[in-house]
Design a protein around this motif. Structure first.
Motif, mmCIF file in Angstrom:
data_model
loop_
_atom_site.group_PDB
_atom_site.id
_atom_site.type_symbol
_atom_site.label_atom_id
_atom_site.label_comp_id
_atom_site.label_asym_id
_atom_site.label_seq_id
_atom_site.Cartn_x
_atom_site.Cartn_y
_atom_site.Cartn_z
ATOM 1 N N MET A 1 0.957 -1.008 -0.191
ATOM 2 C CA MET A 1 0.374 -0.031 -0.206
ATOM 3 C C MET A 1 0.816 0.887 0.138
ATOM 4 O O MET A 1 2.127 1.629 0.475
ATOM 5 N N ASN A 2 0.867 2.085 -1.007
ATOM 6 C CA ASN A 2 1.299 3.622 -0.757
ATOM 7 C C ASN A 2 0.287 4.496 -0.669
ATOM 8 O O ASN A 2 -0.794 4.625 -0.633
ATOM 9 N N VAL A 3 1.255 5.385 0.810
ATOM 10 C CA VAL A 3 0.859 6.233 1.048
ATOM 11 C C VAL A 3 1.669 7.393 0.651
ATOM 12 O O VAL A 3 2.146 7.620 0.729
ATOM 13 N N CYS A 4 1.029 8.934 0.908
ATOM 14 C CA CYS A 4 1.304 9.824 0.781
ATOM 15 C C CYS A 4 1.536 10.445 2.174
ATOM 16 O O CYS A 4 1.216 10.701 2.874
ATOM 17 N N PRO A 5 3.358 10.976 1.876
ATOM 18 C CA PRO A 5 3.839 11.168 3.359
ATOM 19 C C PRO A 5 3.514 12.578 3.851
ATOM 20 O O PRO A 5 3.361 13.022 5.178
ATOM 21 N N VAL A 6 3.055 13.453 2.135
ATOM 22 C CA VAL A 6 2.815 14.544 3.474
ATOM 23 C C VAL A 6 0.595 14.496 3.353
ATOM 24 O O VAL A 6 0.364 15.321 4.946
ATOM 25 N N CYS A 7 0.420 13.843 3.228
ATOM 26 C CA CYS A 7 -1.613 13.930 3.369
ATOM 27 C C CYS A 7 -1.359 13.244 4.891
ATOM 28 O O CYS A 7 -2.430 14.062 5.797
ATOM 29 N N ASN A 8 -0.060 12.623 5.372
ATOM 30 C CA ASN A 8 -0.484 11.789 6.465
ATOM 31 C C ASN A 8 0.454 12.524 7.713
ATOM 32 O O ASN A 8 0.572 11.945 8.727
ATOM 33 N N GLY A 9 0.697 13.852 6.753
ATOM 34 C CA GLY A 9 1.605 13.992 8.502
ATOM 35 C C GLY A 9 3.435 13.991 8.254
ATOM 36 O O GLY A 9 3.539 14.283 9.456
ATOM 37 N N LEU A 10 3.707 12.695 7.562
ATOM 38 C CA LEU A 10 4.872 12.197 8.274
ATOM 39 C C LEU A 10 6.084 13.493 7.319
ATOM 40 O O LEU A 10 7.173 12.945 8.123
ATOM 41 N N LYS A 11 5.309 15.043 6.433
ATOM 42 C CA LYS A 11 6.829 15.402 6.268
ATOM 43 C C LYS A 11 6.220 16.308 5.017
ATOM 44 O O LYS A 11 4.813 16.234 4.894
ATOM 45 N N GLN A 12 6.864 17.369 5.767
ATOM 46 C CA GLN A 12 6.385 18.988 4.919
ATOM 47 C C GLN A 12 8.470 18.774 4.119
ATOM 48 O O GLN A 12 8.578 19.006 4.397
ATOM 49 N N LEU A 13 7.327 19.601 2.952
ATOM 50 C CA LEU A 13 8.274 19.851 1.268
ATOM 51 C C LEU A 13 7.725 21.763 2.282
ATOM 52 O O LEU A 13 8.084 22.167 2.593
ATOM 53 N N ASP A 14 9.369 21.929 1.841
ATOM 54 C CA ASP A 14 10.111 23.181 1.830
ATOM 55 C C ASP A 14 10.435 23.761 0.046
ATOM 56 O O ASP A 14 11.552 23.654 -0.661
ATOM 57 N N VAL A 15 9.043 24.286 -0.495
ATOM 58 C CA VAL A 15 9.114 24.367 -1.956
ATOM 59 C C VAL A 15 9.323 25.728 -1.931
ATOM 60 O O VAL A 15 8.361 27.029 -0.897
ATOM 61 N N HIS A 16 10.393 26.800 -2.536
ATOM 62 C CA HIS A 16 9.963 28.143 -3.550
ATOM 63 C C HIS A 16 8.767 28.480 -4.438
ATOM 64 O O HIS A 16 9.363 27.472 -5.445
ATOM 65 N N CYS A 17 8.683 29.557 -4.490
ATOM 66 C CA CYS A 17 8.078 30.440 -5.771
ATOM 67 C C CYS A 17 9.158 30.480 -7.218
ATOM 68 O O CYS A 17 10.033 30.672 -6.275
ATOM 69 N N SER A 18 8.055 29.844 -8.145
ATOM 70 C CA SER A 18 9.427 30.011 -8.761
ATOM 71 C C SER A 18 9.538 31.369 -9.994
ATOM 72 O O SER A 18 10.259 31.768 -10.792
ATOM 73 N N GLU A 19 8.347 31.718 -9.351
ATOM 74 C CA GLU A 19 8.491 33.266 -9.663
ATOM 75 C C GLU A 19 8.826 34.651 -8.699
ATOM 76 O O GLU A 19 9.751 35.809 -8.993
ATOM 77 N N CYS A 20 8.804 34.587 -6.867
ATOM 78 C CA CYS A 20 9.324 35.588 -6.078
ATOM 79 C C CYS A 20 10.005 34.723 -5.135
ATOM 80 O O CYS A 20 11.000 35.111 -4.565
ATOM 81 N N SER A 21 10.305 33.818 -5.350
ATOM 82 C CA SER A 21 11.477 33.020 -4.479
ATOM 83 C C SER A 21 10.607 32.391 -3.066
ATOM 84 O O SER A 21 11.814 32.263 -2.019
ATOM 85 N N SER A 22 10.027 33.780 -2.837
ATOM 86 C CA SER A 22 9.019 33.002 -1.424
ATOM 87 C C SER A 22 8.679 31.601 -1.051
ATOM 88 O O SER A 22 8.808 31.101 -1.849
ATOM 89 N N GLN A 23 8.788 31.180 0.185
ATOM 90 C CA GLN A 23 8.879 30.019 0.656
ATOM 91 C C GLN A 23 6.569 29.866 0.640
ATOM 92 O O GLN A 23 6.145 30.880 1.079
ATOM 93 N N MET A 24 6.046 28.374 -0.404
ATOM 94 C CA MET A 24 4.811 28.491 -0.262
ATOM 95 C C MET A 24 3.904 27.333 0.523
ATOM 96 O O MET A 24 5.342 26.774 1.194
ATOM 97 N N GLU A 25 3.741 27.979 0.053
ATOM 98 C CA GLU A 25 2.528 27.275 1.593
ATOM 99 C C GLU A 25 1.297 26.711 0.400
ATOM 100 O O GLU A 25 1.049 26.352 -0.154
ATOM 101 N N GLU A 26 1.604 24.871 1.173
ATOM 102 C CA GLU A 26 0.952 23.678 1.081
ATOM 103 C C GLU A 26 -0.420 23.603 1.223
ATOM 104 O O GLU A 26 -0.845 24.224 2.632
ATOM 105 N N LYS A 27 -1.816 23.517 0.808
ATOM 106 C CA LYS A 27 -2.714 23.976 0.671
ATOM 107 C C LYS A 27 -3.391 22.487 0.512
ATOM 108 O O LYS A 27 -5.070 22.357 0.302
ATOM 109 N N GLY A 28 -3.196 21.338 0.467
ATOM 110 C CA GLY A 28 -3.758 20.138 0.186
ATOM 111 C C GLY A 28 -3.534 19.972 -1.529
ATOM 112 O O GLY A 28 -2.643 19.744 -1.902
#
Length: 80
Positions: A1-28
């Protein structure tokens, strides 16, 4: 069984905006935004209808990230 680590709160990603380089927020999960009933549909079924090639086959969960500074949206595929 495969589970998404972000959906299940096991991991958070550090994603930066390709337009302005700010830290992006995960919205689901991306497909939860399709209509009112999308969050209640089976995940694998929604992956077949989300328009992202091979996310179902490659066991990837598409998540929406939004930049709070400039409003840019980005879909990030998370390995399940």
């Amino acid at each position: 069984m495969n589970v998404c680590p972000v959906c299940n709160g096991l991991k958070q990603l550090d994603v930066h905006c390709s337009e302005c380089s700010s830290q992006m927020e995960e919205k689901g999960r991306y497909m939860d935004y399709f209509d009112d009933y999308s969050p209640y549909m089976p995940i694998d079924q929604m992956k077949l209808e989300d328009g992202i090639p091979n996310d179902y086959k490659n066991h990837q969960c598409p998540h929406l990230y939004r930049c709070p500074s400039c409003g840019n949206d980005q879909i990030v595929l998370i390995k399940e």
